[in-house]
Design an enzyme around this catalytic site. Structure first.
Site, mmCIF file in Angstrom:
data_model
loop_
_atom_site.group_PDB
_atom_site.id
_atom_site.type_symbol
_atom_site.label_atom_id
_atom_site.label_comp_id
_atom_site.label_asym_id
_atom_site.label_seq_id
_atom_site.Cartn_x
_atom_site.Cartn_y
_atom_site.Cartn_z
ATOM 1 N N GLY A 1 0.874 -1.160 0.000
ATOM 2 C CA GLY A 1 0.000 0.000 0.000
ATOM 3 C C GLY A 1 0.910 1.208 0.000
ATOM 4 O O GLY A 1 2.126 1.081 -0.132
ATOM 5 N N ARG B 1 5.139 5.190 1.830
ATOM 6 C CA ARG B 1 5.877 6.438 2.064
ATOM 7 C C ARG B 1 5.287 7.595 1.261
ATOM 8 O O ARG B 1 5.982 8.520 0.858
ATOM 9 C CB ARG B 1 7.362 6.269 1.735
ATOM 10 C CG ARG B 1 7.668 5.789 0.333
ATOM 11 C CD ARG B 1 9.164 5.816 0.092
ATOM 12 N NE ARG B 1 9.526 5.238 -1.193
ATOM 13 C CZ ARG B 1 10.710 5.354 -1.755
ATOM 14 N NH1 ARG B 1 11.652 6.050 -1.140
ATOM 15 N NH2 ARG B 1 10.985 4.796 -2.909
ATOM 16 N N ASP C 1 11.168 3.503 6.497
ATOM 17 C CA ASP C 1 11.159 4.757 7.242
ATOM 18 C C ASP C 1 10.244 5.811 6.630
ATOM 19 O O ASP C 1 10.107 6.913 7.167
ATOM 20 C CB ASP C 1 12.575 5.322 7.383
ATOM 21 C CG ASP C 1 13.247 5.612 6.036
ATOM 22 O OD1 ASP C 1 12.552 5.608 5.005
ATOM 23 O OD2 ASP C 1 14.476 5.839 6.030
ATOM 24 N N GLY C 2 9.601 5.492 5.483
ATOM 25 C CA GLY C 2 8.664 6.423 4.871
ATOM 26 C C GLY C 2 9.306 7.626 4.233
ATOM 27 O O GLY C 2 8.621 8.599 3.907
ATOM 28 N N ARG D 1 4.020 14.727 -6.706
ATOM 29 C CA ARG D 1 3.835 14.486 -8.141
ATOM 30 C C ARG D 1 2.389 14.788 -8.519
ATOM 31 O O ARG D 1 1.466 14.612 -7.708
ATOM 32 C CB ARG D 1 4.213 13.054 -8.531
ATOM 33 C CG ARG D 1 3.423 11.976 -7.871
ATOM 34 C CD ARG D 1 3.594 10.624 -8.584
ATOM 35 N NE ARG D 1 4.916 10.059 -8.468
ATOM 36 C CZ ARG D 1 5.250 9.086 -7.619
ATOM 37 N NH1 ARG D 1 4.336 8.611 -6.779
ATOM 38 N NH2 ARG D 1 6.457 8.592 -7.587
ATOM 39 N N ARG E 1 -4.523 2.299 -8.895
ATOM 40 C CA ARG E 1 -3.610 1.319 -9.480
ATOM 41 C C ARG E 1 -4.338 0.010 -9.791
ATOM 42 O O ARG E 1 -5.405 -0.263 -9.245
ATOM 43 C CB ARG E 1 -2.460 1.034 -8.508
ATOM 44 C CG ARG E 1 -1.740 2.278 -7.999
ATOM 45 C CD ARG E 1 -0.925 1.967 -6.759
ATOM 46 N NE ARG E 1 -0.359 3.176 -6.147
ATOM 47 C CZ ARG E 1 0.943 3.461 -6.105
ATOM 48 N NH1 ARG E 1 1.821 2.620 -6.630
ATOM 49 N NH2 ARG E 1 1.370 4.566 -5.535
ATOM 50 N N ASP F 1 1.272 -3.046 -8.907
ATOM 51 C CA ASP F 1 1.024 -1.909 -8.016
ATOM 52 C C ASP F 1 1.629 -0.623 -8.565
ATOM 53 O O ASP F 1 1.380 0.464 -8.019
ATOM 54 C CB ASP F 1 1.569 -2.194 -6.606
ATOM 55 C CG ASP F 1 3.057 -2.503 -6.605
ATOM 56 O OD1 ASP F 1 3.427 -3.525 -7.205
ATOM 57 O OD2 ASP F 1 3.843 -1.750 -6.016
ATOM 58 N N ASN F 2 2.394 -0.722 -9.658
ATOM 59 C CA ASN F 2 2.939 0.469 -10.322
ATOM 60 C C ASN F 2 2.206 0.781 -11.620
ATOM 61 O O ASN F 2 2.687 1.585 -12.421
ATOM 62 C CB ASN F 2 4.426 0.285 -10.627
ATOM 63 C CG ASN F 2 5.283 0.320 -9.378
ATOM 64 O OD1 ASN F 2 4.901 0.930 -8.382
ATOM 65 N ND2 ASN F 2 6.412 -0.342 -9.409
#
Length: 458
Positions: free
Chosen positions: A93, A96, A128-129, A182, A189, A257-258
């Protein structure tokens, strides 16, 4: 490249809330020690009416994530699953990033502002996001170059350095950190549909299909909306695959997922532009089996579409899904030929002739050892490229090329001695100037050069 009208007003439109609370989770952004503005894309900020923001306001919204007026009051981390190198992973999911806002652009399209490196979420797992500054710089270069080469891509909207030191195993550490925003035509997705199918949530799947048709494709749903959406997505993905090839681009991680449901390329990690027409050129060092090699990208997108079809089976019969999927190879071939001619500035001479020409051009690039960008550049400008190996394949291409008329274009770009390229050595050089001397001049010069090229193409 002047593509945005002089006046575009900000029109907030957070449509994602219509899907309720089952597609994303409210999250809080990280509190960064610093917020140093490194890049703002005023060209595309103008498209959504945000170019009027001064730098302080820009940082407040895109570094501290103060909500935009009449927009999402809390960021949303999107839920999804996905096939990663063809292995299904239900433990992913937005780990980050999050959806920050939605608004209309100058064409009245629904657009998303999403983040990368904005902190941990319920899907961060052990991460760590955060985002490295180098990763943000690389994404600027990727999106600017792809846009200039006619690829339907996300736009790097903002990059803000955040003052943290990050440890990474694949680059010298500690390394500098950043948060990126972005601009996308949706963050829905393929993996979003896969998660809903796994949960067997018929109502949510139906709602999501309706959302995509009405808000992303701007069409009226038919009696078979899932099949309708899938056919549209197949068309869009055929275009994306063709655009990658003609640009000489390798995404590197074409997992489900991309995959954006609108066929818009996004999420750039180990991307590369291949210097030569090498079908097995691979971008990601960890892609040991070359699953996502340059020449296999259309096959990868076709496979991913099959996984989307499996998910849509929750609310749709198989036959129309299979029919649309079976048409993908032919649609890709047609899109590839059209895009190939576009980059050369040529008009079609008919289906059979064009196919013969593009086939000959591919062989010529492979056998002559000419770099891709040089090949398109010299033939677009009518200059004769010396046949380095003097082989028959190149001569066969040259003979067919003489039957085509090159479109006239007086842009100064075509008067250059050589084309603009974006190979790994230059990417590293641009980053090293930043990393070692905090010198951003190479990046800004490169962006200007790329936009000059984009203007010449479009």
């Amino acid at each position: 490249m002047k593509i945005i009208p002089s006046q575009s007003s900000y029109k907030a439109d957070p449509k994602i809330t219509s899907l309720g609370n089952k597609i994303a989770d409210p999250v809080q952004p990280a509190n960064f020690p610093e917020t140093i503005l490194r890049f703002r894309n005023d060209r595309w900020a103008q498209s959504v009416g945000l170019d009027h923001l001064n730098d302080q306001k820009w940082i407040e919204h895109f570094g501290r994530f103060v909500p935009l007026d009449n927009n999402l009051q809390e960021p949303l981390a999107m839920r999804y699953h996905g096939h990663q190198f063809r292995h299904y992973n239900p433990e992913i999911g937005d780990g980050r990033g999050f959806l920050f806002a939605q608004m209309r652009d100058h064409k009245n399209r629904l657009m998303d502002l999403g983040t990368k490196g904005s902190g941990t979420t319920p899907y961060s797992r052990s991460g760590d996001g955060r985002l490295t500054l180098k990763g943000g710089v690389r994404e600027i270069l990727a999106t600017e170059m792809l846009e200039a080469l006619g690829v339907h891509t996300s736009k790097t909207f903002s990059l803000i350095e955040t003052g943290e030191e990050l440890e990474r195993g694949d680059e010298p550490s500690p390394t500098r950190s950043a948060v990126m925003v972005r601009l996308n035509h949706s963050h829905i997705r393929f993996g979003t549909f896969q998660r809903i199918a796994t949960e067997d949530n018929v109502v949510l799947m139906e709602d999501l299909v309706q959302y995509c048709l009405k808000n992303l494709y701007n069409v009226k749903p038919t009696e078979t909306p899932a099949a309708q959406l899938f056919a549209l997505v197949c068309d869009a993905m055929a275009q994306q695959a063709a655009q990658y090839m003609v640009a000489g681009f390798v995404h590197g991680v074409l997992n489900t997922d991309n995959m954006n449901i609108t066929g818009e390329s996004f999420d750039y990690g180990p991307w590369r532009f291949t210097p030569y027409w090498e079908p097995m050129f691979t971008a990601a060092y960890f892609d040991e089996h070359r699953l996502y090699a340059f020449g296999r990208q259309a096959q990868a997108l076709h496979w991913n579409l099959a996984q989307l079809a499996v998910a849509l089976r929750l609310i749709c019969d198989s036959d129309p899904l299979i029919a649309a999927l079976d048409q993908f190879p032919e649609k890709f071939k047609g899109a590839f030929i059209t895009k190939f001619l576009w980059r050369l500035g040529l008009s079609s001479q008919g289906k059979d002739k064009d196919l013969e020409f593009v086939t000959a051009a591919e062989k010529a690039m492979i056998h002559s050892g000419v770099m891709i960008d040089e090949f398109f550049f010299v033939h677009r400008t009518g200059r004769k490229l010396l046949n380095k190996n003097e082989d028959q394949e190149y001569q066969a291409f040259a003979d067919i090329l003489s039957d085509y008329n090159i479109s006239k274009n007086d842009n100064l770009y075509w008067k250059r001695d050589k084309p603009i390229s974006m190979h790994i050595e230059e990417v590293e050089s641009i980053w090293n100037a930043i990393a070692q001397n905090d010198d951003w001049s190479q990046l800004h010069i490169k962006i200007e050069e790329i936009r000059l090229m984009g203007n010449a193409h479009q």
